[in-house]
Design an enzyme around this catalytic site. Structure first.
Site, PDB file in Angstrom:
ATOM      1  N   CYS A 164       0.691  -1.162   0.097  1.00 19.21           N
ATOM      2  CA  CYS A 164      -0.044   0.046   0.189  1.00 19.21           C
ATOM      3  C   CYS A 164       0.926   1.216  -0.103  1.00 19.21           C
ATOM      4  O   CYS A 164       0.430   2.388  -0.865  1.00 19.21           O
ATOM      5  CB  CYS A 164      -1.033   0.113   1.366  1.00 19.21           C
ATOM      6  SG  CYS A 164      -2.370  -1.146   1.143  1.00 19.21           S
ATOM      7  N   HIS A 183      -6.257  -3.276  -1.008  1.00 16.21           N
ATOM      8  CA  HIS A 183      -5.516  -4.198   0.001  1.00 16.21           C
ATOM      9  C   HIS A 183      -6.378  -5.422   0.074  1.00 16.21           C
ATOM     10  O   HIS A 183      -7.576  -5.253   0.694  1.00 16.21           O
ATOM     11  CB  HIS A 183      -5.417  -3.268   1.219  1.00 16.21           C
ATOM     12  CG  HIS A 183      -4.691  -4.185   1.864  1.00 16.21           C
ATOM     13  ND1 HIS A 183      -3.327  -4.281   2.272  1.00 16.21           N
ATOM     14  CD2 HIS A 183      -5.187  -5.044   3.031  1.00 16.21           C
ATOM     15  CE1 HIS A 183      -2.977  -5.244   3.150  1.00 16.21           C
ATOM     16  NE2 HIS A 183      -4.225  -5.728   3.617  1.00 16.21           N
ATOM     17  N   THR A 213       5.454 -13.396   2.066  1.00 18.15           N
ATOM     18  CA  THR A 213       5.964 -12.685   3.072  1.00 18.15           C
ATOM     19  C   THR A 213       5.327 -11.215   3.015  1.00 18.15           C
ATOM     20  O   THR A 213       5.458 -10.505   4.108  1.00 18.15           O
ATOM     21  CB  THR A 213       7.565 -12.378   2.813  1.00 18.15           C
ATOM     22  OG1 THR A 213       7.498 -11.937   1.462  1.00 18.15           O
ATOM     23  CG2 THR A 213       8.300 -13.569   2.730  1.00 18.15           C
ATOM     24  N   HIS A 227      -0.399 -10.106  -4.595  1.00 15.58           N
ATOM     25  CA  HIS A 227       0.584  -9.586  -5.721  1.00 15.58           C
ATOM     26  C   HIS A 227       0.956 -10.869  -6.361  1.00 15.58           C
ATOM     27  O   HIS A 227       0.891 -12.101  -6.139  1.00 15.58           O
ATOM     28  CB  HIS A 227       1.806  -9.074  -5.323  1.00 15.58           C
ATOM     29  CG  HIS A 227       2.684  -9.974  -4.096  1.00 15.58           C
ATOM     30  ND1 HIS A 227       2.089  -9.730  -2.850  1.00 15.58           N
ATOM     31  CD2 HIS A 227       3.511 -10.786  -4.218  1.00 15.58           C
ATOM     32  CE1 HIS A 227       3.098 -10.846  -2.077  1.00 15.58           C
ATOM     33  NE2 HIS A 227       3.664 -11.190  -3.011  1.00 15.58           N
TER      34      HIS A 227
HETATM   35  P1  5GP Z   1       6.006 -13.056  -1.593  1.00 14.48           P
HETATM   36  O1  5GP Z   1       7.181 -13.825  -0.841  1.00 14.48           O
HETATM   37  O2  5GP Z   1       5.017 -12.413  -0.435  1.00 14.48           O
HETATM   38  O3  5GP Z   1       5.117 -13.884  -2.655  1.00 14.48           O
HETATM   39  O4  5GP Z   1       6.629 -12.091  -2.250  1.00 14.48           O
HETATM   40  C1  5GP Z   1       7.001 -10.776  -1.771  1.00 14.48           C
HETATM   41  C2  5GP Z   1       8.000 -10.127  -2.900  1.00 14.48           C
HETATM   42  O5  5GP Z   1       8.182  -8.773  -2.404  1.00 14.48           O
HETATM   43  C3  5GP Z   1       9.425 -10.850  -2.569  1.00 14.48           C
HETATM   44  O6  5GP Z   1       9.586 -11.453  -3.922  1.00 14.48           O
HETATM   45  C4  5GP Z   1      10.404  -9.618  -2.332  1.00 14.48           C
HETATM   46  O7  5GP Z   1      11.539  -9.619  -3.042  1.00 14.48           O
HETATM   47  C5  5GP Z   1       9.435  -8.372  -2.959  1.00 14.48           C
HETATM   48  N1  5GP Z   1       9.715  -7.362  -2.027  1.00 14.48           N
HETATM   49  C6  5GP Z   1       9.647  -7.262  -0.405  1.00 14.48           C
HETATM   50  N2  5GP Z   1      10.115  -5.898  -0.363  1.00 14.48           N
HETATM   51  C7  5GP Z   1      10.308  -5.180  -1.366  1.00 14.48           C
HETATM   52  C8  5GP Z   1      10.218  -3.860  -1.697  1.00 14.48           C
HETATM   53  O8  5GP Z   1      10.449  -3.004  -0.814  1.00 14.48           O
HETATM   54  N3  5GP Z   1      10.350  -3.459  -2.987  1.00 14.48           N
HETATM   55  C9  5GP Z   1      10.196  -4.266  -3.999  1.00 14.48           C
HETATM   56  N4  5GP Z   1       9.908  -3.826  -5.120  1.00 14.48           N
HETATM   57  N5  5GP Z   1       9.894  -5.568  -3.720  1.00 14.48           N
HETATM   58  C10 5GP Z   1       9.876  -6.149  -2.389  1.00 14.48           C
HETATM   59 ZN    ZN Z   2      -2.034  -3.223   1.298  1.00 16.23          ZN
END
Ligand code: 5GP
Ligand code: ZN
Length: 114
Positions: free
Chosen positions: A7, A46, A95, A100
């Site tokens: 967000c 969200h 995470t 997304h």
């Molecule tokens: P998940 O693990 O929730 O499926 O994916 C979260 C993704 O967000 C991860 O691939 C991580 O590298 C990415 N990510 C985490 N923090 C940030 C950030 O501050 N900026 C960007 N562009 N990506 C992020």
């Molecule tokens: Zn959000």
């Protein structure tokens, strides 16, 4: 949500390498890319995880998927191929709890995934 990382990116309070923005979603480069092209396609609404979707979100998910295909095409991966992933909760490695869609392309991607 003020304490949600994505967000805050959507609101421009945290920078990101944006590749697409419209009224419904944004797409930006993952900060820790797992492939030559690694984009995150994120609805402005969200929603914490796929477990929290409601019927009114059905069209939104379609928009996310079609945007992933359009971005893959725009980056030249329509024919080579690409992977789209939603991670949900702990064992899938979620995470960030704002849904997304990962778009990964540019290398051979193993199956089954790790
Ligand atoms: P998940 O693990 O929730 O499926 O994916 C979260 C993704 O967000 C991860 O691939 C991580 O590298 C990415 N990510 C985490 N923090 C940030 C950030 O501050 N900026 C960007 N562009 N990506 C992020
Ligand atoms: Zn959000």
């Amino acid at each position: 949500m003020s304490d949600c990382l994505f967000c805050q990116i959507i609101e421009g309070r945290i920078p990101a390498a944006m590749v697409h923005q419209d009224d419904t979603l944004v797409a930006f480069r993952d900060i820790n890319p797992q492939a030559p092209l690694h984009l995150l396609i994120v609805p402005r609404k969200h929603i914490a995880s796929l477990n929290d979707l409601s019927p009114e979100d059905d069209a939104l998910i379609g928009v996310l998927m079609r945007r992933a295909a359009a971005l893959a095409r725009a980056h030249g991966y329509e024919e080579r191929g690409y992977r789209t992933v939603f991670n949900t909760n702990r064992e899938a490695g979620q995470t960030v709890f704002h849904i997304h869609l990962h778009l990964l392309a540019g290398r051979s991607l193993a199956w089954p995934p790790g």
